[in-house]
Write a protein that holds these residues in place. Structure first.
Motif, PDB file in Angstrom:
ATOM      1  N   LEU A  47       2.628  -5.706 -11.024  1.00 25.30           N
ATOM      2  CA  LEU A  47       1.728  -6.528 -10.222  1.00 25.30           C
ATOM      3  C   LEU A  47       1.094  -7.630 -11.055  1.00 25.30           C
ATOM      4  CD1 LEU A  47      -0.053  -3.936  -7.903  1.00 25.30           C
ATOM      5  CD2 LEU A  47       1.956  -5.349  -7.440  1.00 25.30           C
TER       6      LEU A  47
ATOM      7  N   MET B 123      -3.529   2.442  -7.448  1.00 23.91           N
ATOM      8  CA  MET B 123      -3.738   1.488  -8.503  1.00 23.91           C
ATOM      9  C   MET B 123      -5.230   1.288  -8.771  1.00 23.91           C
ATOM     10  SD  MET B 123      -0.597   0.681  -9.110  1.00 23.91           S
ATOM     11  CE  MET B 123      -0.690  -0.743 -10.144  1.00 23.91           C
TER      12      MET B 123
ATOM     13  N   THR C 283      -3.234  -9.847  -0.813  1.00 21.13           N
ATOM     14  CA  THR C 283      -2.214  -8.891  -1.235  1.00 21.13           C
ATOM     15  C   THR C 283      -2.806  -7.488  -1.186  1.00 21.13           C
ATOM     16  OG1 THR C 283      -1.259 -10.543  -2.731  1.00 21.13           O
ATOM     17  CG2 THR C 283      -0.620  -8.239  -3.067  1.00 21.13           C
ATOM     18  N   ARG C 284      -2.112  -6.587  -0.533  1.00 24.77           N
ATOM     19  CA  ARG C 284      -2.604  -5.214  -0.392  1.00 24.77           C
ATOM     20  C   ARG C 284      -1.877  -4.328  -1.401  1.00 24.77           C
ATOM     21  NH1 ARG C 284      -2.343  -3.403   5.679  1.00 24.77           N
ATOM     22  NH2 ARG C 284      -3.630  -1.723   4.802  1.00 24.77           N
ATOM     23  N   ARG C 285      -2.648  -3.791  -2.339  1.00 22.20           N
ATOM     24  CA  ARG C 285      -2.092  -2.995  -3.428  1.00 22.20           C
ATOM     25  C   ARG C 285      -2.169  -1.499  -3.109  1.00 22.20           C
ATOM     26  NH1 ARG C 285      -4.321  -7.534  -5.016  1.00 22.20           N
ATOM     27  NH2 ARG C 285      -3.426  -8.724  -6.751  1.00 22.20           N
TER      28      ARG C 285
ATOM     29  N   SER D 266      -0.045 -13.180  -6.802  1.00 23.41           N
ATOM     30  CA  SER D 266      -0.628 -12.596  -5.605  1.00 23.41           C
ATOM     31  C   SER D 266      -1.913 -13.337  -5.252  1.00 23.41           C
ATOM     32  CB  SER D 266      -0.903 -11.105  -5.823  1.00 23.41           C
ATOM     33  OG  SER D 266      -1.772 -10.919  -6.924  1.00 23.41           O
TER      34      SER D 266
ATOM     35  N   THR E 206       0.811  -1.216   0.000  1.00 29.47           N
ATOM     36  CA  THR E 206       0.000   0.000   0.000  1.00 29.47           C
ATOM     37  C   THR E 206       0.844   1.265   0.000  1.00 29.47           C
ATOM     38  OG1 THR E 206      -0.210  -0.178   2.411  1.00 29.47           O
ATOM     39  CG2 THR E 206      -2.018  -1.047   1.085  1.00 29.47           C
TER      40      THR E 206
END
Length: 271
Positions: free
Chosen positions: A254, A269, A263-265, A259, A244
């Motif tokens: 990514l 995004m 998974t914390r994007r 993932s 993040t």
């Protein structure tokens, strides 16, 4: 940020593009592409209406490389703005110039993507101002005609942008390490970390700019303030990882990684 390209304009809109990613660039037969294709030649799976006829089956047909490509919105800018909605099929003589312009605008838009983040995260007002100036210069280039665009010194501009990104990164990472913790010196720009198990390493605030992280195991790791500019994340394990607040992450990175739902994007995004 007072520039004319908000972040949502830096995402591809295939409905307003003449399939430039399927024509302008070439690729060699590999694990990512099932065949060889010369630059400037339409892909064999491209329909007359500029659509991919195997789009829903790209990985199984051997075209994984197509699924991780992002033009950062360059396709619609070139197709609709620079060439006024007239495709290379309708005006074959424009193809070479159109494809060359696409390559340049794609490069410029990737710079813009990073400059937006650099501006937002800069701790030094001077760095934020430098990001604004660089973004404005890029906007001016893409607002002009194809001839001026292709004559521009993009390499010099790229070096200026890179300097801004590196300086902003240094400020963010230094602030994160303000408690005196020293970063792991083996995790350095350009490091070859392919296949490495990094689950026990402190990855916060490290500089992994341009690092090779192919198939590296980063499951569950916190990547706050980690600089991932240009890092190769193909098949990297990001299950449960927290990106993040990582620096300079792109959608292609990514997409190329592995993932899961945990998974914390980065919020940008999805914005």
């Amino acid at each position: 940020m007072p520039v004319s390209s908000p972040r949502h304009d830096l995402r591809g809109d295939c409905s307003n593009c003449f399939a430039l990613c399927c024509t302008a660039f070439g690729f060699a037969r590999s694990a990512d592409f099932a065949v060889d294709k010369p630059a400037g030649q339409p892909c064999g799976h491209l329909s007359p209406g500029h659509a991919c006829v195997i789009h829903a089956r790209l990985p199984e047909r051997g075209f994984r490389g197509c699924t991780v490509f992002d033009c950062f919105g360059a396709g619609q800018v070139v197709s609709q703005r620079l060439f006024a909605g007239v495709s290379w099929r309708d005006e074959p003589g424009s193809a070479g110039t159109m494809f060359a312009a696409f390559a340049v605008v794609r490069r410029l838009h990737e710079m813009l993507w990073h400059l937006h983040e650099a501006h937002d995260r800069a701790r030094d007002p001077d760095d934020a101002h430098r990001a604004e100036l660089a973004a404005a210069a890029i906007d001016a280039l893409t607002a002009g005609g194809a001839a001026a665009l292709l004559a521009a010194d993009v390499d010099t501009l790229h070096r200026e942008v890179r300097s801004v990104l590196v300086d902003v990164s240094a400020g963010v990472r230094a602030a994160y390490r303000a408690d005196g913790r020293a970063p792991d010196r083996t995790l350095a720009p350009g490091a070859d970390l392919a296949g490495r198990d990094l689950r026990s390493r402190d990855l916060c605030g490290v500089d992994l700019r341009g690092a090779c992280l192919i198939a590296a195991d980063l499951r569950g790791r916190d990547l706050t303030a980690a600089d991932l500019l240009g890092a190769d994340l193909r098949d990297a394990r990001l299950d449960g990882a927290d990106l993040t607040a990582a620096l300079y992450v792109t959608a292609p990175q990514l997409a190329a990684a592995r993932s899961d739902e945990h998974t914390r994007r980065p919020a940008r995004m999805c914005s």
